[in-house]
Design a protein around this motif. Structure first.
Motif, PDB file in Angstrom:
ATOM      1  N   THR A   1      62.459  -2.577 -22.314  1.00  0.00           N
ATOM      2  CA  THR A   1      61.164  -2.298 -21.696  1.00  0.00           C
ATOM      3  C   THR A   1      60.212  -1.794 -22.776  1.00  0.00           C
ATOM      4  O   THR A   1      60.636  -1.108 -23.706  1.00  0.00           O
ATOM      5  CB  THR A   1      61.274  -1.229 -20.595  1.00  0.00           C
ATOM      6  N   ARG A   2      58.946  -2.142 -22.645  1.00  0.00           N
ATOM      7  CA  ARG A   2      57.970  -1.705 -23.652  1.00  0.00           C
ATOM      8  C   ARG A   2      56.819  -0.959 -22.983  1.00  0.00           C
ATOM      9  O   ARG A   2      56.099  -1.530 -22.154  1.00  0.00           O
ATOM     10  CB  ARG A   2      57.434  -2.897 -24.432  1.00  0.00           C
ATOM     11  N   PRO A   3      56.632   0.319 -23.337  1.00  0.00           N
ATOM     12  CA  PRO A   3      55.490   1.063 -22.795  1.00  0.00           C
ATOM     13  C   PRO A   3      54.187   0.550 -23.395  1.00  0.00           C
ATOM     14  O   PRO A   3      54.100   0.304 -24.599  1.00  0.00           O
ATOM     15  CB  PRO A   3      55.774   2.513 -23.217  1.00  0.00           C
ATOM     16  N   VAL A   4      53.175   0.383 -22.567  1.00  0.00           N
ATOM     17  CA  VAL A   4      51.882  -0.125 -23.018  1.00  0.00           C
ATOM     18  C   VAL A   4      50.776   0.664 -22.327  1.00  0.00           C
ATOM     19  O   VAL A   4      51.010   1.403 -21.370  1.00  0.00           O
ATOM     20  CB  VAL A   4      51.714  -1.632 -22.703  1.00  0.00           C
ATOM     21  N   TRP A   5      49.553   0.490 -22.839  1.00  0.00           N
ATOM     22  CA  TRP A   5      48.351   1.004 -22.184  1.00  0.00           C
ATOM     23  C   TRP A   5      47.518  -0.200 -21.799  1.00  0.00           C
ATOM     24  O   TRP A   5      47.241  -1.063 -22.633  1.00  0.00           O
ATOM     25  CB  TRP A   5      47.569   1.934 -23.107  1.00  0.00           C
TER      26      TRP A   5
ATOM     27  N   LEU B   1      45.312   2.807 -18.412  1.00  0.00           N
ATOM     28  CA  LEU B   1      46.359   3.506 -17.668  1.00  0.00           C
ATOM     29  C   LEU B   1      47.709   3.138 -18.276  1.00  0.00           C
ATOM     30  O   LEU B   1      47.880   2.035 -18.805  1.00  0.00           O
ATOM     31  CB  LEU B   1      46.325   3.107 -16.188  1.00  0.00           C
ATOM     32  N   PRO B   2      48.703   4.058 -18.201  1.00  0.00           N
ATOM     33  CA  PRO B   2      50.022   3.767 -18.772  1.00  0.00           C
ATOM     34  C   PRO B   2      50.859   2.884 -17.851  1.00  0.00           C
ATOM     35  O   PRO B   2      50.961   3.138 -16.655  1.00  0.00           O
ATOM     36  CB  PRO B   2      50.644   5.169 -18.909  1.00  0.00           C
ATOM     37  N   PHE B   3      51.427   1.845 -18.442  1.00  0.00           N
ATOM     38  CA  PHE B   3      52.324   0.949 -17.723  1.00  0.00           C
ATOM     39  C   PHE B   3      53.515   0.633 -18.620  1.00  0.00           C
ATOM     40  O   PHE B   3      53.517   0.948 -19.821  1.00  0.00           O
ATOM     41  CB  PHE B   3      51.616  -0.356 -17.335  1.00  0.00           C
ATOM     42  N   THR B   4      54.509  -0.020 -18.034  1.00  0.00           N
ATOM     43  CA  THR B   4      55.671  -0.491 -18.787  1.00  0.00           C
ATOM     44  C   THR B   4      55.900  -1.956 -18.470  1.00  0.00           C
ATOM     45  O   THR B   4      55.854  -2.361 -17.301  1.00  0.00           O
ATOM     46  CB  THR B   4      56.936   0.320 -18.427  1.00  0.00           C
ATOM     47  N   VAL B   5      56.102  -2.751 -19.516  1.00  0.00           N
ATOM     48  CA  VAL B   5      56.427  -4.172 -19.347  1.00  0.00           C
ATOM     49  C   VAL B   5      57.948  -4.290 -19.274  1.00  0.00           C
ATOM     50  O   VAL B   5      58.659  -3.894 -20.199  1.00  0.00           O
ATOM     51  CB  VAL B   5      55.892  -5.013 -20.522  1.00  0.00           C
ATOM     52  N   LEU B   6      58.454  -4.824 -18.171  1.00  0.00           N
ATOM     53  CA  LEU B   6      59.902  -4.937 -17.960  1.00  0.00           C
ATOM     54  C   LEU B   6      60.470  -6.208 -18.583  1.00  0.00           C
ATOM     55  O   LEU B   6      59.776  -7.213 -18.735  1.00  0.00           O
ATOM     56  CB  LEU B   6      60.212  -4.927 -16.459  1.00  0.00           C
ATOM     57  N   ASP B   7      61.764  -6.112 -18.916  1.00  0.00           N
ATOM     58  CA  ASP B   7      62.521  -7.260 -19.431  1.00  0.00           C
ATOM     59  C   ASP B   7      61.798  -7.893 -20.612  1.00  0.00           C
ATOM     60  O   ASP B   7      61.611  -9.117 -20.684  1.00  0.00           O
ATOM     61  CB  ASP B   7      62.737  -8.279 -18.314  1.00  0.00           C
ATOM     62  N   PHE B   8      61.423  -7.059 -21.573  1.00  0.00           N
ATOM     63  CA  PHE B   8      60.559  -7.475 -22.677  1.00  0.00           C
ATOM     64  C   PHE B   8      61.185  -8.588 -23.510  1.00  0.00           C
ATOM     65  O   PHE B   8      60.484  -9.484 -23.987  1.00  0.00           O
ATOM     66  CB  PHE B   8      60.258  -6.258 -23.557  1.00  0.00           C
ATOM     67  N   LEU B   9      62.507  -8.570 -23.698  1.00  0.00           N
ATOM     68  CA  LEU B   9      63.152  -9.558 -24.559  1.00  0.00           C
ATOM     69  C   LEU B   9      63.019 -10.983 -24.050  1.00  0.00           C
ATOM     70  O   LEU B   9      63.044 -11.928 -24.845  1.00  0.00           O
ATOM     71  CB  LEU B   9      64.639  -9.227 -24.731  1.00  0.00           C
TER      72      LEU B   9
ATOM     73  N   THR C   1      53.872 -10.348 -27.713  1.00  0.00           N
ATOM     74  CA  THR C   1      52.611  -9.669 -27.414  1.00  0.00           C
ATOM     75  C   THR C   1      51.476 -10.638 -27.113  1.00  0.00           C
ATOM     76  O   THR C   1      50.377 -10.205 -26.757  1.00  0.00           O
ATOM     77  CB  THR C   1      52.201  -8.746 -28.581  1.00  0.00           C
ATOM     78  N   MET C   2      51.729 -11.928 -27.229  1.00  0.00           N
ATOM     79  CA  MET C   2      50.719 -12.927 -26.891  1.00  0.00           C
ATOM     80  C   MET C   2      50.860 -13.430 -25.455  1.00  0.00           C
ATOM     81  O   MET C   2      49.993 -14.158 -24.959  1.00  0.00           O
ATOM     82  CB  MET C   2      50.790 -14.120 -27.853  1.00  0.00           C
ATOM     83  N   GLN C   3      51.942 -13.041 -24.781  1.00  0.00           N
ATOM     84  CA  GLN C   3      52.202 -13.556 -23.426  1.00  0.00           C
ATOM     85  C   GLN C   3      51.482 -12.684 -22.396  1.00  0.00           C
ATOM     86  O   GLN C   3      52.089 -11.947 -21.621  1.00  0.00           O
ATOM     87  CB  GLN C   3      53.709 -13.610 -23.161  1.00  0.00           C
ATOM     88  N   PHE C   4      50.149 -12.769 -22.409  1.00  0.00           N
ATOM     89  CA  PHE C   4      49.304 -11.871 -21.619  1.00  0.00           C
ATOM     90  C   PHE C   4      49.590 -11.981 -20.121  1.00  0.00           C
ATOM     91  O   PHE C   4      49.860 -10.981 -19.450  1.00  0.00           O
ATOM     92  CB  PHE C   4      47.835 -12.181 -21.918  1.00  0.00           C
ATOM     93  N   HIS C   5      49.525 -13.176 -19.573  1.00  0.00           N
ATOM     94  CA  HIS C   5      49.657 -13.343 -18.122  1.00  0.00           C
ATOM     95  C   HIS C   5      51.038 -12.918 -17.631  1.00  0.00           C
ATOM     96  O   HIS C   5      51.149 -12.228 -16.610  1.00  0.00           O
ATOM     97  CB  HIS C   5      49.378 -14.800 -17.735  1.00  0.00           C
ATOM     98  N   GLU C   6      52.085 -13.314 -18.344  1.00  0.00           N
ATOM     99  CA  GLU C   6      53.433 -12.956 -17.922  1.00  0.00           C
ATOM    100  C   GLU C   6      53.667 -11.457 -18.066  1.00  0.00           C
ATOM    101  O   GLU C   6      54.348 -10.843 -17.237  1.00  0.00           O
ATOM    102  CB  GLU C   6      54.469 -13.739 -18.735  1.00  0.00           C
ATOM    103  N   ALA C   7      53.101 -10.854 -19.111  1.00  0.00           N
ATOM    104  CA  ALA C   7      53.247  -9.411 -19.294  1.00  0.00           C
ATOM    105  C   ALA C   7      52.583  -8.651 -18.149  1.00  0.00           C
ATOM    106  O   ALA C   7      53.142  -7.666 -17.645  1.00  0.00           O
ATOM    107  CB  ALA C   7      52.661  -8.977 -20.631  1.00  0.00           C
TER     108      ALA C   7
ATOM    109  N   TRP D   1      49.611  -2.690 -27.018  1.00  0.00           N
ATOM    110  CA  TRP D   1      51.064  -2.654 -27.209  1.00  0.00           C
ATOM    111  C   TRP D   1      51.495  -1.574 -28.191  1.00  0.00           C
ATOM    112  O   TRP D   1      52.688  -1.314 -28.318  1.00  0.00           O
ATOM    113  CB  TRP D   1      51.545  -3.999 -27.747  1.00  0.00           C
ATOM    114  N   TRP D   2      50.559  -0.958 -28.895  1.00  0.00           N
ATOM    115  CA  TRP D   2      50.912  -0.140 -30.053  1.00  0.00           C
ATOM    116  C   TRP D   2      50.673   1.353 -29.873  1.00  0.00           C
ATOM    117  O   TRP D   2      51.200   2.157 -30.625  1.00  0.00           O
ATOM    118  CB  TRP D   2      50.134  -0.648 -31.280  1.00  0.00           C
TER     119      TRP D   2
END
Length: 299
Positions: free
Chosen positions: A129-133, A215-223, A230-236, A272-273
Motif C-alpha cells: 500500500t502507498r500513502p498519498v495526498w 486529503l490523506p489517502f492510501t492506494v491499495l495493492d500498489f504492486l 505513479t502514472m496510473q492515475f485513473h486506476e490509482a 506520491w512523495w
C-alpha cells in the motif's frame, strides 16, 4: 529478552522515518541497502553460468525447483533486485507472515521470472500500500497562505525583485537548466536570475498550499499497478481508501474500496512523495510522467 538501551527503539524509529527504511542503518546492524547488495550477489551466483561456479546452473544434477527459506526482509529485497523495484516501491511492500510464501516461475517466452500468485500463499501478489495526498478541486488553501504566495511571487517577478535577485546571485559559470512545459513538448532554457531565499520560501508556500488543498489517502495493492505505477492515475483513484496507516487484513482493506467519497473529476493530482520531495521536485515528477524526456538534451 531485549537488551537494548531504554529509549533506543523510539530514537531509531524517529531516525528511520527521517532517513527512510531502505537506507537507514540501525546501531551495530545493516541497512536494507546493505542486505540488498548481498542478496543481489546471491541471486547472480544462484543462476549465473558465466564463471562456472553457479549454485544451480551447469551442474550434473538438474533441478526443477529451488526452495529458499529466509527472513521476510530478505525476501522483499530479493524481489526488489529481481524486478528492479525503486526504493519507493520497496517501502510500500509488507513483510510476509509466518509460513507465507511467494512462488516465482520462469516465463519461457521472456526468459524472466514472474510472480505466480496462484501458487503462492496467500494466492495473491505481495501486499503493498502507498500513502498519498490527493489534491481536490473542491478544497481551497487558507487565505493567508494564498496571499503570502501571491505577494511573494509578485515581488520576485517585479523589476525590483529581479534586480535584487541578480545582485544577490553568486557568480558562476555553471549553466542552470529549467524545464518549461508547452502543449506539445518540453523546452530547456537557461534559468533566469534567481534569489535563493525567495525561491525556497515560494517553494515551501506552494507545498503548503498543495497540502491545504489535499486529503490523506492510501492506494491499495500498489504492486499490481502497471509500471510506471505513479502514472496510473485513473486506476490509482479507483483504489483509494481514506487515511494513512490503515489497519486490518488486506481483505478488510479491500472491502473499503469505493467508500473514499472521491469523484474522479474532483481530483487535480496525486502527490506520491509527501514531505520527502520539494514542490518543484513534485512538479518535475508529474511533468516527466506526462512528457517523454528521453530525447531531451540537458547538457
Amino acid at each position: 529478552g531485549n537488551f537494548q538501551n531504554p529509549g533506543l527503539t523510539a530514537t531509531v524509529r524517529a531516525e528511520e522515518k527521517m532517513v527512510g527504511r531502505f537506507y537507514y542503518r540501525r546501531p551495530n546492524a545493516e541497512s536494507s541497502a546493505d542486505v540488498f547488495d548481498r542478496v543481489s550477489a546471491f541471486w547472480e551466483a544462484l543462476l549465473s553460468e558465466s564463471n562456472g561456479n553457479s549454485l544451480l546452473m551447469g551442474r550434473r544434477d538438474r533441478y526443477d525447483s529451488c526452495l529458499l527459506v529466509t527472513h521476510g526482509l530478505t525476501i522483499r529485497l530479493l524481489l526488489m533486485a529481481i524486478f528492479q523495484w525503486s526504493v519507493g516501491t520497496f517501502e510500500t511492500v509488507f513483510n510476509l507472515n509466518n509460513c507465507e510464501h511467494i512462488t516465482l516461475r520462469k516465463n519461457p517466452e521472456s526468459l524472466c521470472y514472474e510472480i505466480c500468485p496462484s501458487e503462492s500463499y496467500p494466492p495473491r501478489f505481495p501486499w503493498a500500500t502507498r500513502p498519498v495526498w490527493v489534491r481536490l478541486k473542491s478544497l481551497s488553501p487558507k487565505p493567508e497562505t494564498a496571499e503570502k504566495l501571491r505577494s511573494l511571487k509578485a515581488f520576485r517577478d517585479s523589476g525590483e525583485g529581479k534586480r535584487l535577485g541578480q545582485l544577490l546571485r553568486p557568480a558562476s559559470n555553471e549553466k542552470k537548466i529549467c524545464l518549461a512545459r508547452t502543449p506539445s513538448r518540453v523546452e530547456s532554457a537557461e534559468e533566469g536570475g534567481g534569489w535563493a531565499e525567495v525561491d525556497r520560501t515560494i517553494d515551501e508556500l506552494e507545498r503548503q498550499e498543495m497540502l491545504e488543498c489535499s486529503l490523506p489517502f492510501t492506494v491499495l495493492d500498489f504492486l499490481t499497478l502497471k509500471p510506471p505505477r505513479t502514472m496510473q492515475f485513473h486506476e490509482a483513484v479507483r483504489r483509494l481508501v481514506k487515511g494513512h496507516q490503515l489497519r486490518g487484513t488486506p481483505e478488510e482493506q479491500y472491502a473499503m474500496i469505493g467508500q473514499s467519497g472521491v469523484a474522479l473529476e474532483d481530483v487535480v493530482s496525486i502527490d506520491w512523495w509527501g514531505s520527502t520531495v520539494s514542490h518543484r521536485g513534485k512538479m518535475l515528477h508529474m511533468l516527466m510522467d506526462k512528457v517523454d524526456l528521453t530525447a531531451l538534451d540537458l547538457d
